[in-house]
Design a protein around this motif. Structure first.
Motif, PDB file in Angstrom:
ATOM      1  N   UNK A 167      63.002  65.789  40.313  1.00  0.00           N
ATOM      2  CA  UNK A 167      61.596  65.493  40.604  1.00  0.00           C
ATOM      3  C   UNK A 167      60.879  66.771  41.015  1.00  0.00           C
ATOM      4  N   UNK A 168      59.916  67.203  40.198  1.00  0.00           N
ATOM      5  CA  UNK A 168      59.326  68.524  40.395  1.00  0.00           C
ATOM      6  C   UNK A 168      57.926  68.434  40.991  1.00  0.00           C
ATOM      7  N   UNK A 169      56.875  68.869  40.276  1.00  0.00           N
ATOM      8  CA  UNK A 169      55.566  69.035  40.903  1.00  0.00           C
ATOM      9  C   UNK A 169      54.845  67.712  41.180  1.00  0.00           C
ATOM     10  N   UNK A 170      54.668  66.848  40.164  1.00  0.00           N
ATOM     11  CA  UNK A 170      54.001  65.573  40.382  1.00  0.00           C
ATOM     12  C   UNK A 170      52.500  65.709  40.558  1.00  0.00           C
ATOM     13  N   UNK A 336      52.299  74.057  37.746  1.00  0.00           N
ATOM     14  CA  UNK A 336      51.356  73.361  38.610  1.00  0.00           C
ATOM     15  C   UNK A 336      50.075  72.934  37.912  1.00  0.00           C
ATOM     16  N   UNK A 337      49.523  71.816  38.387  1.00  0.00           N
ATOM     17  CA  UNK A 337      48.234  71.293  37.953  1.00  0.00           C
ATOM     18  C   UNK A 337      47.464  70.846  39.184  1.00  0.00           C
ATOM     19  N   UNK A 338      46.139  71.008  39.160  1.00  0.00           N
ATOM     20  CA  UNK A 338      45.317  70.446  40.235  1.00  0.00           C
ATOM     21  C   UNK A 338      43.942  70.124  39.662  1.00  0.00           C
ATOM     22  N   UNK A 339      43.460  68.912  39.951  1.00  0.00           N
ATOM     23  CA  UNK A 339      42.149  68.502  39.456  1.00  0.00           C
ATOM     24  C   UNK A 339      41.073  68.852  40.489  1.00  0.00           C
ATOM     25  N   UNK A 340      40.085  69.629  40.075  1.00  0.00           N
ATOM     26  CA  UNK A 340      38.954  69.986  40.934  1.00  0.00           C
ATOM     27  C   UNK A 340      37.879  70.607  40.056  1.00  0.00           C
ATOM     28  N   UNK A 341      36.664  70.647  40.560  1.00  0.00           N
ATOM     29  CA  UNK A 341      35.561  71.305  39.852  1.00  0.00           C
ATOM     30  C   UNK A 341      35.331  70.710  38.464  1.00  0.00           C
ATOM     31  N   UNK A 342      35.648  69.424  38.320  1.00  0.00           N
ATOM     32  CA  UNK A 342      35.405  68.746  37.059  1.00  0.00           C
ATOM     33  C   UNK A 342      36.417  69.010  35.974  1.00  0.00           C
ATOM     34  N   UNK A 343      37.555  69.605  36.332  1.00  0.00           N
ATOM     35  CA  UNK A 343      38.573  69.897  35.341  1.00  0.00           C
ATOM     36  C   UNK A 343      39.930  70.134  35.964  1.00  0.00           C
ATOM     37  N   UNK A 344      40.855  70.656  35.171  1.00  0.00           N
ATOM     38  CA  UNK A 344      42.237  70.843  35.618  1.00  0.00           C
ATOM     39  C   UNK A 344      42.599  72.320  35.656  1.00  0.00           C
ATOM     40  N   UNK A 345      43.100  72.784  36.804  1.00  0.00           N
ATOM     41  CA  UNK A 345      43.706  74.107  36.903  1.00  0.00           C
ATOM     42  C   UNK A 345      45.157  73.983  36.439  1.00  0.00           C
ATOM     43  N   UNK A 446      61.855  79.789  46.852  1.00  0.00           N
ATOM     44  CA  UNK A 446      60.448  79.627  46.497  1.00  0.00           C
ATOM     45  C   UNK A 446      59.716  78.715  47.480  1.00  0.00           C
ATOM     46  N   UNK A 447      58.393  78.898  47.543  1.00  0.00           N
ATOM     47  CA  UNK A 447      57.518  77.941  48.196  1.00  0.00           C
ATOM     48  C   UNK A 447      57.164  76.839  47.196  1.00  0.00           C
ATOM     49  N   UNK A 448      56.965  75.630  47.689  1.00  0.00           N
ATOM     50  CA  UNK A 448      56.564  74.517  46.840  1.00  0.00           C
ATOM     51  C   UNK A 448      55.552  73.642  47.579  1.00  0.00           C
ATOM     52  N   UNK A 449      54.852  72.834  46.790  1.00  0.00           N
ATOM     53  CA  UNK A 449      54.037  71.748  47.319  1.00  0.00           C
ATOM     54  C   UNK A 449      52.923  72.078  48.282  1.00  0.00           C
TER      55      UNK A 449
END
Length: 483
Positions: A167-170, A336-345, A446-449
Protein backbone atom coordinates in the motif's frame (compact mmCIF):
# COMPACT_ATOMS: atom_id res chain seq x y z
CA UNK A 1 -14.22 15.73 -27.29
CA UNK A 2 -10.44 15.14 -27.39
CA UNK A 3 -8.00 17.99 -27.73
CA UNK A 4 -6.38 17.40 -31.12
CA UNK A 5 -2.73 18.02 -31.81
CA UNK A 6 -3.72 20.62 -34.40
CA UNK A 7 -5.90 22.48 -31.87
CA UNK A 8 -3.10 22.47 -29.30
CA UNK A 9 -0.56 23.72 -31.84
CA UNK A 10 -2.88 26.61 -32.75
CA UNK A 11 -3.46 27.45 -29.09
CA UNK A 12 0.27 27.30 -28.35
CA UNK A 13 1.02 29.70 -31.20
CA UNK A 14 -1.45 32.18 -29.74
CA UNK A 15 -0.36 31.88 -26.11
CA UNK A 16 3.36 31.36 -26.61
CA UNK A 17 3.44 28.01 -24.82
CA UNK A 18 7.01 26.72 -24.98
CA UNK A 19 8.40 23.23 -25.10
CA UNK A 20 11.83 21.70 -24.92
CA UNK A 21 12.59 18.23 -26.24
CA UNK A 22 16.37 18.20 -25.93
CA UNK A 23 19.21 19.73 -23.98
CA UNK A 24 21.07 19.29 -20.71
CA UNK A 25 19.30 19.31 -17.37
CA UNK A 26 20.55 21.73 -14.73
CA UNK A 27 20.71 21.02 -11.03
CA UNK A 28 17.25 22.54 -10.67
CA UNK A 29 15.73 24.47 -13.51
CA UNK A 30 13.31 27.34 -13.06
CA UNK A 31 10.97 29.48 -15.10
CA UNK A 32 8.51 32.30 -14.28
CA UNK A 33 5.73 30.81 -12.21
CA UNK A 34 7.52 27.50 -11.84
CA UNK A 35 7.97 25.78 -8.53
CA UNK A 36 11.66 25.11 -8.13
CA UNK A 37 14.91 26.85 -7.33
CA UNK A 38 18.64 26.40 -7.71
CA UNK A 39 19.14 25.82 -4.00
CA UNK A 40 17.23 26.02 -0.73
CA UNK A 41 16.38 29.63 0.07
CA UNK A 42 19.35 31.52 1.41
CA UNK A 43 21.87 28.89 0.35
CA UNK A 44 22.52 25.20 0.99
CA UNK A 45 22.07 25.57 4.74
CA UNK A 46 18.50 26.70 4.20
CA UNK A 47 18.81 30.07 5.89
CA UNK A 48 15.79 32.25 5.20
CA UNK A 49 16.48 34.84 2.54
CA UNK A 50 15.79 38.56 2.64
CA UNK A 51 12.30 38.03 1.30
CA UNK A 52 11.31 35.85 4.25
CA UNK A 53 11.13 32.54 2.39
CA UNK A 54 11.61 29.45 4.53
CA UNK A 55 12.25 29.11 8.23
CA UNK A 56 16.01 29.21 8.56
CA UNK A 57 18.67 26.50 8.87
CA UNK A 58 17.87 23.05 10.20
CA UNK A 59 19.09 22.47 13.73
CA UNK A 60 20.47 19.00 14.54
CA UNK A 61 18.25 16.96 16.85
CA UNK A 62 19.94 15.82 20.10
CA UNK A 63 17.66 12.77 19.94
CA UNK A 64 19.05 11.91 16.50
CA UNK A 65 15.68 11.75 14.78
CA UNK A 66 14.49 14.94 13.08
CA UNK A 67 16.32 18.21 12.37
CA UNK A 68 13.97 21.20 12.25
CA UNK A 69 14.26 25.01 12.03
CA UNK A 70 14.37 27.04 15.24
CA UNK A 71 10.95 27.37 16.86
CA UNK A 72 9.65 24.08 15.42
CA UNK A 73 9.11 20.87 17.32
CA UNK A 74 7.89 17.36 16.63
CA UNK A 75 5.92 14.72 18.43
CA UNK A 76 6.01 10.99 17.74
CA UNK A 77 2.48 9.75 17.07
CA UNK A 78 3.21 6.13 16.18
CA UNK A 79 6.42 4.10 16.08
CA UNK A 80 6.71 0.50 14.97
CA UNK A 81 7.76 -1.81 17.78
CA UNK A 82 6.93 0.83 20.41
CA UNK A 83 3.35 2.05 20.07
CA UNK A 84 0.41 -0.36 20.09
CA UNK A 85 -2.87 -0.71 18.27
CA UNK A 86 -6.08 -0.67 20.28
CA UNK A 87 -6.11 -4.45 19.81
CA UNK A 88 -2.68 -4.81 21.44
CA UNK A 89 -0.40 -5.55 18.48
CA UNK A 90 2.49 -3.32 17.46
CA UNK A 91 1.95 -0.47 15.02
CA UNK A 92 2.72 -2.02 11.61
CA UNK A 93 5.91 -0.95 9.83
CA UNK A 94 6.78 0.83 6.60
CA UNK A 95 4.54 3.89 6.86
CA UNK A 96 3.64 5.47 3.52
CA UNK A 97 0.84 7.65 2.11
CA UNK A 98 -1.33 9.39 4.70
CA UNK A 99 -4.59 11.35 4.67
CA UNK A 100 -6.15 13.53 7.35
CA UNK A 101 -9.82 13.93 8.25
CA UNK A 102 -11.80 15.87 10.83
CA UNK A 103 -12.79 13.67 13.73
CA UNK A 104 -15.23 14.19 16.57
CA UNK A 105 -14.76 17.04 19.07
CA UNK A 106 -11.70 18.54 17.44
CA UNK A 107 -9.77 15.31 16.91
CA UNK A 108 -7.90 14.46 13.73
CA UNK A 109 -8.16 11.07 12.05
CA UNK A 110 -5.29 9.89 9.86
CA UNK A 111 -5.33 6.90 7.53
CA UNK A 112 -1.80 5.54 7.18
CA UNK A 113 -0.74 3.14 4.41
CA UNK A 114 1.79 0.43 5.24
CA UNK A 115 3.92 -0.51 2.21
CA UNK A 116 4.50 -4.18 2.99
CA UNK A 117 4.94 -6.54 0.03
CA UNK A 118 4.85 -10.29 -0.09
CA UNK A 119 4.10 -12.96 2.54
CA UNK A 120 3.42 -12.03 6.14
CA UNK A 121 6.36 -14.11 7.33
CA UNK A 122 8.71 -11.65 5.64
CA UNK A 123 7.83 -8.86 8.09
CA UNK A 124 8.12 -8.68 11.89
CA UNK A 125 5.21 -6.23 12.09
CA UNK A 126 2.63 -6.79 9.33
CA UNK A 127 -0.84 -5.28 9.48
CA UNK A 128 -2.85 -7.54 11.85
CA UNK A 129 -5.55 -9.69 10.28
CA UNK A 130 -8.52 -8.06 11.98
CA UNK A 131 -11.68 -10.13 11.61
CA UNK A 132 -13.91 -8.91 8.76
CA UNK A 133 -11.33 -6.45 7.36
CA UNK A 134 -9.10 -8.93 5.50
CA UNK A 135 -8.88 -9.18 1.71
CA UNK A 136 -6.13 -11.81 1.36
CA UNK A 137 -4.92 -13.50 4.57
CA UNK A 138 -1.55 -14.18 2.94
CA UNK A 139 -0.74 -10.49 2.33
CA UNK A 140 1.11 -8.32 4.85
CA UNK A 141 0.04 -4.77 4.01
CA UNK A 142 -2.97 -2.57 4.64
CA UNK A 143 -3.92 0.63 6.44
CA UNK A 144 -4.30 1.76 10.01
CA UNK A 145 -6.43 4.63 11.27
CA UNK A 146 -4.82 6.91 13.85
CA UNK A 147 -6.73 9.30 16.11
CA UNK A 148 -5.00 12.41 17.48
CA UNK A 149 -6.53 14.66 20.14
CA UNK A 150 -6.99 18.40 19.73
CA UNK A 151 -3.91 18.99 21.90
CA UNK A 152 -1.81 16.81 19.57
CA UNK A 153 -1.59 13.75 21.79
CA UNK A 154 -2.23 10.32 20.21
CA UNK A 155 -5.51 8.72 21.25
CA UNK A 156 -5.59 5.37 19.47
CA UNK A 157 -4.85 3.34 16.35
CA UNK A 158 -6.78 0.55 14.70
CA UNK A 159 -6.82 -1.46 11.47
CA UNK A 160 -8.71 0.05 8.53
CA UNK A 161 -7.99 -2.74 6.05
CA UNK A 162 -5.69 -5.79 6.11
CA UNK A 163 -4.54 -8.46 3.72
CA UNK A 164 -3.57 -6.06 0.94
CA UNK A 165 -0.09 -5.63 -0.51
CA UNK A 166 2.39 -2.80 -0.96
CA UNK A 167 0.00 0.00 0.00
CA UNK A 168 1.77 3.11 -1.26
CA UNK A 169 0.67 6.74 -1.75
CA UNK A 170 -3.16 6.61 -2.01
CA UNK A 171 -5.40 9.66 -1.75
CA UNK A 172 -8.35 11.28 -0.01
CA UNK A 173 -11.82 11.75 -1.51
CA UNK A 174 -14.18 14.76 -1.31
CA UNK A 175 -16.68 12.57 0.55
CA UNK A 176 -14.31 11.88 3.42
CA UNK A 177 -12.79 8.47 2.68
CA UNK A 178 -9.34 7.16 1.76
CA UNK A 179 -8.39 5.31 -1.42
CA UNK A 180 -5.43 2.99 -0.92
CA UNK A 181 -3.70 1.40 -3.90
CA UNK A 182 -1.51 -1.69 -4.15
CA UNK A 183 1.84 -1.09 -5.87
CA UNK A 184 2.11 -4.63 -7.17
CA UNK A 185 0.79 -6.87 -9.91
CA UNK A 186 1.04 -10.16 -8.00
CA UNK A 187 -1.62 -12.69 -8.94
CA UNK A 188 -2.99 -15.54 -6.88
CA UNK A 189 -0.25 -18.15 -6.59
CA UNK A 190 2.57 -15.64 -6.94
CA UNK A 191 4.77 -14.81 -3.92
CA UNK A 192 2.43 -16.73 -1.67
CA UNK A 193 -0.68 -14.70 -2.48
CA UNK A 194 -4.11 -16.37 -2.51
CA UNK A 195 -5.88 -13.59 -4.45
CA UNK A 196 -5.02 -11.24 -7.29
CA UNK A 197 -3.48 -7.92 -6.25
CA UNK A 198 -2.84 -4.54 -7.85
CA UNK A 199 -6.15 -2.89 -6.96
CA UNK A 200 -7.51 0.16 -5.17
CA UNK A 201 -9.60 -0.21 -2.00
CA UNK A 202 -11.70 2.33 -0.11
CA UNK A 203 -11.28 2.91 3.64
CA UNK A 204 -13.73 4.96 5.73
CA UNK A 205 -11.94 6.39 8.79
CA UNK A 206 -15.24 7.39 10.41
CA UNK A 207 -17.00 4.02 10.17
CA UNK A 208 -15.21 0.87 11.24
CA UNK A 209 -18.00 -1.29 9.84
CA UNK A 210 -17.96 0.23 6.34
CA UNK A 211 -14.80 -1.63 5.38
CA UNK A 212 -15.99 -5.11 6.29
CA UNK A 213 -15.54 -7.69 3.54
CA UNK A 214 -13.04 -5.56 1.54
CA UNK A 215 -13.85 -5.28 -2.15
CA UNK A 216 -11.29 -4.22 -4.75
CA UNK A 217 -12.39 -1.36 -6.98
CA UNK A 218 -11.71 -3.25 -10.18
CA UNK A 219 -13.10 -0.48 -12.37
CA UNK A 220 -9.93 1.52 -11.58
CA UNK A 221 -7.70 -1.16 -13.08
CA UNK A 222 -5.13 -3.67 -11.85
CA UNK A 223 -1.56 -2.39 -12.04
CA UNK A 224 1.18 -1.00 -9.77
CA UNK A 225 -0.90 1.75 -8.17
CA UNK A 226 0.73 4.73 -6.48
CA UNK A 227 -1.54 7.72 -5.85
CA UNK A 228 -5.10 8.72 -6.72
CA UNK A 229 -7.02 12.00 -6.68
CA UNK A 230 -10.62 12.94 -7.42
CA UNK A 231 -11.76 15.84 -9.58
CA UNK A 232 -14.62 17.12 -7.41
CA UNK A 233 -16.23 19.01 -10.30
CA UNK A 234 -16.16 16.46 -13.11
CA UNK A 235 -16.03 13.24 -11.08
CA UNK A 236 -12.93 11.85 -12.80
CA UNK A 237 -10.29 9.92 -10.85
CA UNK A 238 -6.63 10.33 -11.79
CA UNK A 239 -4.12 7.63 -10.90
CA UNK A 240 -0.36 7.13 -11.16
CA UNK A 241 1.56 3.93 -11.85
CA UNK A 242 5.04 3.31 -10.45
CA UNK A 243 6.52 0.77 -12.84
CA UNK A 244 9.32 0.18 -15.31
CA UNK A 245 10.11 -2.16 -18.21
CA UNK A 246 8.33 -0.31 -19.81
CA UNK A 247 7.77 2.87 -17.80
CA UNK A 248 4.42 3.47 -16.13
CA UNK A 249 1.38 5.51 -17.15
CA UNK A 250 -0.85 8.31 -15.90
CA UNK A 251 -4.52 7.26 -15.91
CA UNK A 252 -7.97 8.84 -15.90
CA UNK A 253 -11.14 7.02 -14.91
CA UNK A 254 -14.44 8.45 -16.08
CA UNK A 255 -17.49 7.25 -14.13
CA UNK A 256 -20.47 5.77 -15.96
CA UNK A 257 -23.31 8.08 -16.94
CA UNK A 258 -25.57 8.90 -14.01
CA UNK A 259 -23.12 7.70 -11.35
CA UNK A 260 -22.93 9.86 -8.22
CA UNK A 261 -19.91 9.69 -5.96
CA UNK A 262 -20.30 9.16 -2.22
CA UNK A 263 -19.33 6.93 0.66
CA UNK A 264 -19.23 3.33 -0.51
CA UNK A 265 -20.53 4.07 -4.01
CA UNK A 266 -17.37 2.94 -5.79
CA UNK A 267 -17.75 -0.47 -4.15
CA UNK A 268 -21.11 -0.88 -5.88
CA UNK A 269 -19.67 -0.67 -9.39
CA UNK A 270 -18.94 -3.61 -11.68
CA UNK A 271 -15.35 -4.20 -12.70
CA UNK A 272 -15.92 -2.85 -16.20
CA UNK A 273 -17.81 0.28 -15.12
CA UNK A 274 -16.80 3.62 -16.56
CA UNK A 275 -13.82 4.14 -18.83
CA UNK A 276 -10.16 3.80 -17.85
CA UNK A 277 -7.72 5.65 -20.10
CA UNK A 278 -3.99 6.37 -20.27
CA UNK A 279 -2.60 9.75 -21.25
CA UNK A 280 -0.96 10.73 -24.51
CA UNK A 281 0.99 13.99 -24.79
CA UNK A 282 2.03 16.15 -27.70
CA UNK A 283 4.00 19.37 -27.91
CA UNK A 284 3.07 22.77 -29.33
CA UNK A 285 4.11 21.63 -32.78
CA UNK A 286 1.73 18.68 -32.64
CA UNK A 287 4.55 16.15 -32.21
CA UNK A 288 3.94 13.09 -30.08
CA UNK A 289 5.88 12.98 -26.78
CA UNK A 290 6.92 9.43 -25.87
CA UNK A 291 8.18 10.08 -22.33
CA UNK A 292 7.85 12.95 -19.84
CA UNK A 293 11.61 12.96 -19.31
CA UNK A 294 11.85 14.71 -22.69
CA UNK A 295 10.93 17.98 -20.97
CA UNK A 296 14.14 19.73 -19.93
CA UNK A 297 12.80 23.16 -18.98
CA UNK A 298 10.23 24.18 -16.41
CA UNK A 299 7.34 25.92 -18.05
CA UNK A 300 7.16 23.23 -20.74
CA UNK A 301 3.52 22.68 -21.72
CA UNK A 302 2.11 19.59 -23.37
CA UNK A 303 -1.36 18.96 -24.69
CA UNK A 304 -3.04 15.82 -23.35
CA UNK A 305 -5.35 13.29 -24.96
CA UNK A 306 -6.62 10.03 -23.48
CA UNK A 307 -6.49 6.50 -24.90
CA UNK A 308 -8.78 3.75 -23.60
CA UNK A 309 -7.20 0.77 -21.81
CA UNK A 310 -8.04 -2.50 -23.64
CA UNK A 311 -8.04 -4.85 -20.61
CA UNK A 312 -8.02 -2.96 -17.32
CA UNK A 313 -7.89 -6.14 -15.21
CA UNK A 314 -4.68 -7.22 -16.98
CA UNK A 315 -5.79 -10.81 -17.22
CA UNK A 316 -2.94 -11.80 -19.54
CA UNK A 317 -0.80 -8.68 -20.12
CA UNK A 318 0.08 -5.82 -17.76
CA UNK A 319 -1.92 -2.71 -18.57
CA UNK A 320 1.12 -0.61 -19.51
CA UNK A 321 2.29 -3.39 -21.89
CA UNK A 322 -1.00 -3.40 -23.79
CA UNK A 323 0.05 -0.25 -25.65
CA UNK A 324 2.70 0.19 -28.29
CA UNK A 325 5.23 2.93 -27.62
CA UNK A 326 3.59 5.26 -30.12
CA UNK A 327 0.13 5.04 -28.55
CA UNK A 328 0.70 6.60 -25.12
CA UNK A 329 3.19 8.69 -23.09
CA UNK A 330 5.25 7.02 -20.39
CA UNK A 331 7.23 8.22 -17.36
CA UNK A 332 9.51 6.59 -14.78
CA UNK A 333 8.25 6.35 -11.21
CA UNK A 334 4.98 8.25 -11.43
CA UNK A 335 4.32 8.71 -7.74
CA UNK A 336 2.65 11.46 -5.69
CA UNK A 337 -0.58 13.19 -6.69
CA UNK A 338 -2.44 16.07 -5.05
CA UNK A 339 -5.59 17.86 -6.20
CA UNK A 340 -5.51 21.66 -5.79
CA UNK A 341 -5.82 24.83 -7.86
CA UNK A 342 -8.37 23.17 -10.11
CA UNK A 343 -6.09 20.35 -11.21
CA UNK A 344 -3.67 17.60 -10.25
CA UNK A 345 -0.02 17.95 -9.25
CA UNK A 346 1.80 14.87 -10.56
CA UNK A 347 5.27 13.60 -9.56
CA UNK A 348 7.80 11.66 -11.60
CA UNK A 349 10.49 10.85 -9.03
CA UNK A 350 13.45 10.29 -11.34
CA UNK A 351 14.56 8.95 -14.71
CA UNK A 352 17.63 6.87 -15.45
CA UNK A 353 18.90 4.73 -18.35
CA UNK A 354 15.41 3.34 -18.97
CA UNK A 355 14.25 6.83 -20.00
CA UNK A 356 15.24 9.10 -22.90
CA UNK A 357 16.62 11.83 -20.59
CA UNK A 358 17.87 11.46 -17.01
CA UNK A 359 16.69 13.67 -14.15
CA UNK A 360 16.21 13.49 -10.39
CA UNK A 361 12.62 14.60 -10.22
CA UNK A 362 9.74 16.37 -11.93
CA UNK A 363 6.47 17.83 -10.66
CA UNK A 364 3.80 18.50 -13.28
CA UNK A 365 0.40 20.20 -13.13
CA UNK A 366 -2.47 18.75 -15.11
CA UNK A 367 -5.24 21.24 -15.96
CA UNK A 368 -8.38 19.27 -16.91
CA UNK A 369 -10.18 22.31 -18.28
CA UNK A 370 -7.41 23.17 -20.72
CA UNK A 371 -6.23 19.56 -21.06
CA UNK A 372 -2.63 20.62 -20.61
CA UNK A 373 0.29 19.32 -18.57
CA UNK A 374 2.82 21.92 -17.35
CA UNK A 375 6.24 21.19 -15.85
CA UNK A 376 6.57 23.02 -12.52
CA UNK A 377 9.62 21.41 -10.92
CA UNK A 378 12.69 19.89 -12.55
CA UNK A 379 15.61 18.50 -10.55
CA UNK A 380 18.73 17.57 -12.47
CA UNK A 381 20.74 14.51 -11.52
CA UNK A 382 22.19 15.06 -8.03
CA UNK A 383 25.98 14.65 -8.31
CA UNK A 384 26.50 14.05 -4.58
CA UNK A 385 23.41 12.68 -2.77
CA UNK A 386 25.38 12.18 0.46
CA UNK A 387 25.96 15.93 0.75
CA UNK A 388 23.28 17.93 2.53
CA UNK A 389 21.68 20.73 0.54
CA UNK A 390 20.98 19.18 -2.85
CA UNK A 391 17.55 17.64 -3.44
CA UNK A 392 16.51 14.59 -5.43
CA UNK A 393 13.73 12.04 -5.73
CA UNK A 394 10.47 13.88 -4.93
CA UNK A 395 7.76 11.39 -3.97
CA UNK A 396 4.66 12.12 -1.90
CA UNK A 397 3.47 15.74 -2.08
CA UNK A 398 0.83 17.99 -0.59
CA UNK A 399 -0.24 21.55 -1.19
CA UNK A 400 0.47 23.77 1.80
CA UNK A 401 -2.19 26.08 3.28
CA UNK A 402 0.68 28.60 3.51
CA UNK A 403 1.36 28.53 -0.24
CA UNK A 404 3.32 26.25 -2.56
CA UNK A 405 4.07 22.57 -2.14
CA UNK A 406 5.46 20.34 0.60
CA UNK A 407 7.51 17.53 -0.91
CA UNK A 408 8.81 14.32 0.65
CA UNK A 409 12.24 13.32 -0.59
CA UNK A 410 12.85 9.70 -1.55
CA UNK A 411 16.26 9.95 -3.14
CA UNK A 412 19.76 8.79 -2.40
CA UNK A 413 21.71 9.82 0.70
CA UNK A 414 20.28 12.59 2.89
CA UNK A 415 16.48 12.77 3.06
CA UNK A 416 14.40 15.93 3.54
CA UNK A 417 10.96 17.37 3.72
CA UNK A 418 11.16 20.57 1.72
CA UNK A 419 8.88 23.34 0.60
CA UNK A 420 8.64 24.92 -2.82
CA UNK A 421 7.10 28.34 -3.37
CA UNK A 422 4.96 29.11 -6.38
CA UNK A 423 7.55 31.47 -7.85
CA UNK A 424 10.65 29.33 -8.00
CA UNK A 425 12.34 28.91 -4.60
CA UNK A 426 12.80 25.95 -2.27
CA UNK A 427 13.49 25.74 1.44
CA UNK A 428 14.11 22.88 3.90
CA UNK A 429 11.57 21.93 6.53
CA UNK A 430 13.05 18.78 8.05
CA UNK A 431 15.94 16.33 7.70
CA UNK A 432 15.88 12.68 8.71
CA UNK A 433 18.71 12.04 11.17
CA UNK A 434 17.84 8.45 12.05
CA UNK A 435 20.66 6.34 10.64
CA UNK A 436 19.42 2.81 10.00
CA UNK A 437 22.73 1.83 8.39
CA UNK A 438 26.18 2.00 9.97
CA UNK A 439 28.52 4.82 10.91
CA UNK A 440 30.75 3.90 7.98
CA UNK A 441 27.84 3.51 5.54
CA UNK A 442 24.90 5.56 6.80
CA UNK A 443 21.41 4.95 5.45
CA UNK A 444 18.48 7.31 5.93
CA UNK A 445 14.98 6.18 5.08
CA UNK A 446 12.65 8.21 2.88
CA UNK A 447 9.99 10.60 4.12
CA UNK A 448 6.41 9.71 3.20
CA UNK A 449 2.87 10.98 3.55
CA UNK A 450 3.23 14.74 4.23
CA UNK A 451 -0.19 16.18 4.95
CA UNK A 452 -1.52 19.02 7.08
CA UNK A 453 -4.15 18.67 9.76
CA UNK A 454 -7.59 19.99 8.77
CA UNK A 455 -6.94 23.23 10.71
CA UNK A 456 -3.55 23.71 9.00
CA UNK A 457 -1.58 23.94 12.24
CA UNK A 458 0.21 20.57 12.14
CA UNK A 459 2.21 18.93 9.39
CA UNK A 460 2.10 15.15 9.69
CA UNK A 461 4.79 13.11 7.94
CA UNK A 462 6.38 9.67 8.23
CA UNK A 463 9.83 8.17 8.20
CA UNK A 464 9.12 4.95 6.31
CA UNK A 465 11.63 2.68 8.03
CA UNK A 466 11.27 1.49 10.70
CA UNK A 467 7.88 3.24 10.63
CA UNK A 468 7.43 6.52 12.51
CA UNK A 469 4.57 8.99 12.22
CA UNK A 470 5.50 12.54 13.27
CA UNK A 471 3.50 15.67 14.00
CA UNK A 472 5.44 18.87 13.26
CA UNK A 473 4.33 22.21 14.66
CA UNK A 474 5.85 25.66 14.69
CA UNK A 475 5.57 29.24 13.44
CA UNK A 476 4.13 28.47 10.02
CA UNK A 477 3.84 31.50 7.75
CA UNK A 478 2.73 32.26 4.24
CA UNK A 479 5.58 31.94 1.75
CA UNK A 480 5.51 35.18 -0.20
CA UNK A 481 6.23 35.60 -3.87
CA UNK A 482 9.44 37.35 -4.77
CA UNK A 483 8.94 40.83 -6.16
Amino acid sequence: MPLTRRDFAKRSALTGAGVALAGSVGVLATAPGAIGAEAPAGGPDGAADGHGIGYGPLIPDPEGLLALPAGFSYRIITRTGVTKLDSGESTPSNHDGTGTFEGHRGTTLLVNNHELKGPRADWPHPVPLTEGLVYDPAASGGCTVVEVAKDGSPVGEWVGIAGTSTNCAGGTTPWGTWLTGEETEDKAGEHGMTKDHGYVFEVDPHDRQAGRDPKPLKALGRYAHEAVVVDPKRGHLYLTEDASGPNGLFYRWTPPHGFRHGRGQLRSLAGDSGVLEAFKCFDSGGRFVDDLSRATKTGTVYGVDWVEVPDRDARKVSVRKQFTDGEITRARKLEGLWWADGGAYVVSSYARDESPVQHDGQVWFYDPRRRTLTLKVLLGVNPDPAKDGALDGPDNITVSPYGGLIIAEDGEGVQHLFGATDDGRTYPIARNELNIGTAAEPVFSEFTGPVFSPDGRTLFANIQEPGIMLAITGPWKRQRRQR
